[in-house]
Design a protein around this motif. Structure first.
Motif, mmCIF file in Angstrom:
data_model
loop_
_atom_site.group_PDB
_atom_site.id
_atom_site.type_symbol
_atom_site.label_atom_id
_atom_site.label_comp_id
_atom_site.label_asym_id
_atom_site.label_seq_id
_atom_site.Cartn_x
_atom_site.Cartn_y
_atom_site.Cartn_z
ATOM 1 N N THR A 1 0.822 -1.209 0.000
ATOM 2 C CA THR A 1 0.000 0.000 0.000
ATOM 3 C C THR A 1 0.857 1.260 0.000
ATOM 4 O OG1 THR A 1 -0.119 -0.009 2.422
ATOM 5 C CG2 THR A 1 -1.913 -1.103 1.222
ATOM 6 N N THR A 2 0.226 2.366 -0.409
ATOM 7 C CA THR A 2 0.876 3.666 -0.451
ATOM 8 C C THR A 2 -0.047 4.699 0.175
ATOM 9 O OG1 THR A 2 1.853 3.029 -2.585
ATOM 10 C CG2 THR A 2 2.019 5.352 -1.946
ATOM 11 N N LEU A 3 0.349 5.278 1.292
ATOM 12 C CA LEU A 3 -0.437 6.334 1.918
ATOM 13 C C LEU A 3 -0.197 7.633 1.158
ATOM 14 C CD1 LEU A 3 0.615 5.595 5.615
ATOM 15 C CD2 LEU A 3 -1.389 4.688 4.407
ATOM 16 N N LYS A 4 -1.258 8.290 0.745
ATOM 17 C CA LYS A 4 -1.061 9.531 -0.001
ATOM 18 C C LYS A 4 -2.123 10.560 0.382
ATOM 19 C CE LYS A 4 -3.541 7.929 -4.163
ATOM 20 N NZ LYS A 4 -3.393 7.482 -5.560
ATOM 21 N N HIS A 5 -1.805 11.867 0.242
ATOM 22 C CA HIS A 5 -0.631 12.498 -0.337
ATOM 23 C C HIS A 5 0.015 13.335 0.767
ATOM 24 C CE1 HIS A 5 -3.749 11.944 -3.413
ATOM 25 N NE2 HIS A 5 -2.771 11.770 -4.284
ATOM 26 N N PHE A 6 1.073 12.828 1.398
ATOM 27 C CA PHE A 6 1.690 13.426 2.571
ATOM 28 C C PHE A 6 2.235 14.824 2.272
ATOM 29 C CE2 PHE A 6 5.037 14.076 5.692
ATOM 30 C CZ PHE A 6 4.435 13.629 6.861
ATOM 31 N N PRO A 7 2.061 15.768 3.198
ATOM 32 C CA PRO A 7 1.386 15.688 4.498
ATOM 33 C C PRO A 7 -0.116 15.997 4.450
ATOM 34 C CG PRO A 7 2.482 17.805 4.314
ATOM 35 C CD PRO A 7 2.807 17.040 3.049
ATOM 36 N N GLY A 8 -0.716 15.877 3.271
ATOM 37 C CA GLY A 8 -2.165 16.035 3.144
ATOM 38 C C GLY A 8 -2.555 17.027 2.072
ATOM 39 N N LEU A 9 -3.504 16.624 1.221
ATOM 40 C CA LEU A 9 -4.017 17.520 0.172
ATOM 41 C C LEU A 9 -5.459 17.950 0.434
ATOM 42 C CD1 LEU A 9 -2.762 16.106 -3.273
ATOM 43 C CD2 LEU A 9 -2.128 18.257 -2.171
ATOM 44 N N GLY A 10 -5.957 17.669 1.620
ATOM 45 C CA GLY A 10 -7.375 17.892 1.875
ATOM 46 C C GLY A 10 -7.815 19.331 2.003
ATOM 47 N N ARG A 11 -6.861 20.252 2.188
ATOM 48 C CA ARG A 11 -7.241 21.657 2.387
ATOM 49 C C ARG A 11 -6.928 22.549 1.186
ATOM 50 N NH1 ARG A 11 -4.360 20.957 7.921
ATOM 51 N NH2 ARG A 11 -6.080 20.634 9.400
ATOM 52 N N VAL A 12 -6.251 22.034 0.188
ATOM 53 C CA VAL A 12 -5.843 22.886 -0.934
ATOM 54 C C VAL A 12 -7.026 23.180 -1.851
ATOM 55 C CG1 VAL A 12 -3.506 21.956 -0.824
ATOM 56 C CG2 VAL A 12 -5.124 20.995 -2.469
ATOM 57 N N ARG A 13 -6.896 24.243 -2.627
ATOM 58 C CA ARG A 13 -7.962 24.646 -3.547
ATOM 59 C C ARG A 13 -7.515 24.550 -5.003
ATOM 60 N NH1 ARG A 13 -12.365 26.843 -0.547
ATOM 61 N NH2 ARG A 13 -11.841 26.506 1.648
ATOM 62 N N VAL A 14 -6.375 23.885 -5.229
ATOM 63 C CA VAL A 14 -5.806 23.745 -6.565
ATOM 64 C C VAL A 14 -5.354 22.307 -6.749
ATOM 65 C CG1 VAL A 14 -3.879 24.422 -8.074
ATOM 66 C CG2 VAL A 14 -5.051 26.156 -6.702
ATOM 67 N N ASN A 15 -5.560 21.756 -7.943
ATOM 68 C CA ASN A 15 -5.102 20.405 -8.267
ATOM 69 C C ASN A 15 -3.671 20.486 -8.786
ATOM 70 O OD1 ASN A 15 -4.607 17.849 -9.384
ATOM 71 N ND2 ASN A 15 -6.749 17.567 -9.960
ATOM 72 N N THR A 16 -2.733 19.852 -8.110
ATOM 73 C CA THR A 16 -1.324 19.936 -8.490
ATOM 74 C C THR A 16 -1.039 19.343 -9.856
ATOM 75 O OG1 THR A 16 -0.868 17.885 -7.287
ATOM 76 C CG2 THR A 16 -0.509 19.959 -6.109
ATOM 77 N N ASP A 17 -1.892 18.450 -10.327
ATOM 78 C CA ASP A 17 -1.700 17.884 -11.663
ATOM 79 C C ASP A 17 -1.962 18.913 -12.754
ATOM 80 O OD1 ASP A 17 -1.023 15.372 -10.761
ATOM 81 O OD2 ASP A 17 -3.070 14.605 -10.867
ATOM 82 N N LYS A 18 -2.817 19.897 -12.448
ATOM 83 C CA LYS A 18 -3.309 20.787 -13.497
ATOM 84 C C LYS A 18 -2.890 22.240 -13.359
ATOM 85 C CE LYS A 18 -7.402 17.905 -14.232
ATOM 86 N NZ LYS A 18 -8.884 17.863 -14.267
ATOM 87 N N ALA A 19 -2.354 22.634 -12.212
ATOM 88 C CA ALA A 19 -2.026 24.048 -12.013
ATOM 89 C C ALA A 19 -0.967 24.206 -10.928
ATOM 90 C CB ALA A 19 -3.291 24.829 -11.626
ATOM 91 N N THR A 20 -0.374 25.387 -10.880
ATOM 92 C CA THR A 20 0.534 25.744 -9.794
ATOM 93 C C THR A 20 -0.269 26.430 -8.691
ATOM 94 O OG1 THR A 20 0.995 27.873 -10.833
ATOM 95 C CG2 THR A 20 2.461 26.038 -11.390
ATOM 96 N N GLY A 21 0.349 26.644 -7.568
ATOM 97 C CA GLY A 21 -0.284 27.416 -6.502
ATOM 98 C C GLY A 21 -1.047 26.614 -5.472
#
Length: 407
Positions: free
Chosen positions: A243-263
């Protein structure tokens, strides 16, 4: 520690008592049967561990991995630090890259409704193309559920979203996870890039594009998410898939998708944040790997995205949380979040920060990444030592997955 509470309240005392008796009996049988061989024989015949060796204590395969890595050339060591994507519909496209760059891992990217038989044959051909180092390929996939489910069709029924999985009682979640993982194990997949350990607060929800937007989270508060993550880790690895725990230390609060944009930025998370609990519990459950996000966390490191941050990867994950297992990057190839960094340097900076396996969804990145890693190792003894350290962790995970054997 396993919970003695179900989703609907405390378990009756008689259930706990009976369960304890059964566990003692099973342990006794295991000791007589499994414990009769030599340590080497037991290591060779055992499947992926579900214990907590990855949580800080040395793995039983540590000495073995050190010995195996010492036999590899620098080029072969570097190849172990790269996992490259190949289209799931045409997986054999990866064979030339595997052989030329002596790659250690392949990520099956995209979506497929192919049969289990055809996929097993293709993965077998990929393994046959692996470099002649005695090390098999780590074969990774995104099989979370919901919209993030690489394999579907008659042999791979639809898996619910994590939000819906989180509504199941523990026993059902464990049984379902084991069944889903068993289908992956049967075709030769060795590591699932799951489960998602991110907590998406209720007041963020769908406004969180990478996770909440697709219901990829098990819940909106740390404690139940942590419990579900531990259940999934134990069940999946018990079925033979790492298994792989993701996405450290957590993506639950961001408002941007890292795959598609910066910031993508999280201004809240600290080293003592309660939202880290799912990662802590997943590590305690023995997860083989943790994936690092490409968002920025100013309270942890204001200068770097997490994948390039020594304070986050080495300081927080390795030292504070005690994780000595496999650390993977999120996609560092096509992801827009890191496109300002020269391609080859993305892999170098990730390994420098303390990561082990740089992941790209693009086959074309294999050459630039391995070239950059080899050049950095030749130019800097400290980086060369990091290569050996990470290659040893990679091989340790391969021993655990049955992809390498000790003499």
């Amino acid at each position: 520690m396993a919970r003695l509470h179900g989703r609907f309240g405390p378990l009756p005392r008689w259930v706990v008592a009976v369960g304890a008796v059964v566990l003692i009996a099973v342990a006794a049988v295991w000791y007589v049967t499994a414990g009769s061989g030599t340590p080497a024989e037991n290591a060779r015949t055992s499947g992926p561990s579900t214990g907590a060796s990855a949580a800080g204590s040395p793995s039983p395969s540590a000495d073995c991995a050190t010995t195996l890595v010492a036999k590899l050339t620098l080029e072969q060591q570097v190849g172990q630090l790269v996992m490259i994507g190949t289209p799931i519909e045409t997986p054999l496209n990866a064979v030339p890259a595997i052989q030329r760059y002596q790659l250690g891992g392949i990520f099956l990217a995209g979506r497929s409704t192919a049969s289990a038989a055809s996929l097993k044959e293709a993965i077998g051909q990929l393994q046959a193309a692996a470099p002649t180092t005695g090390l098999g390929l780590q074969i990774g996939i995104d099989q979370e559920g919901g919209q993030v489910q690489t394999l579907k069709g008659a042999d791979f029924p639809a898996i619910p979203t994590a939000v819906n999985q989180g509504k199941l009682d523990d026993a059902t979640l464990a049984a379902n996870t084991a069944e889903w993982a068993g289908r992956l194990k049967a075709i030769g997949v060795t590591i699932d890039l799951a489960p998602v350990a991110d907590v998406v607060p209720a007041d963020v929800g769908k406004a969180n594009p990478p996770i909440g937007g697709f219901d990829r989270q098990y819940g909106s508060t740390p404690e139940p998410v942590a419990a579900d993550v531990a259940t999934v880790v134990t069940a999946m690895q018990g079925a033979g898939v790492l298994t792989t725990l993701k996405h450290f230390p957590g993506l639950g609060r961001v408002r941007v998708n890292t795959d598609k944009a910066t910031g993508a930025r999280d201004d809240v998370t600290t080293a003592d944040d309660p939202a880290l609990q799912p990662f802590v519990k997943g590590i305690e459950a023995g997860s083989a790997a943790v994936m690092i996000s490409s968002a920025t966390y100013p309270k942890l490191d204001a200068a770097n995205v997490a994948a390039f941050s020594a304070p986050i990867v080495t300081g927080l994950l390795r030292q504070k949380l005690g994780f000595d297992g496999l650390v993977l990057s999120d996609d560092l190839g096509a992801a827009v979040a890191v496109n300002s960094v020269p391609l080859g340097q993305r892999a170098v900076r990730f390994i420098t920060a303390g990561g082990d396996v740089a992941l790209s969804v693009r086959l074309s990145d294999a050459g630039p990444w391995t070239d950059a890693l080899i050049a950095a190792a030749k130019a800097d003894p400290a980086f060369a030592a990091r290569v050996v350290e990470s290659a040893t962790r990679v091989v340790r995970a391969k021993v655990r997955a049955g992809l390498a054997r000790c003499a």
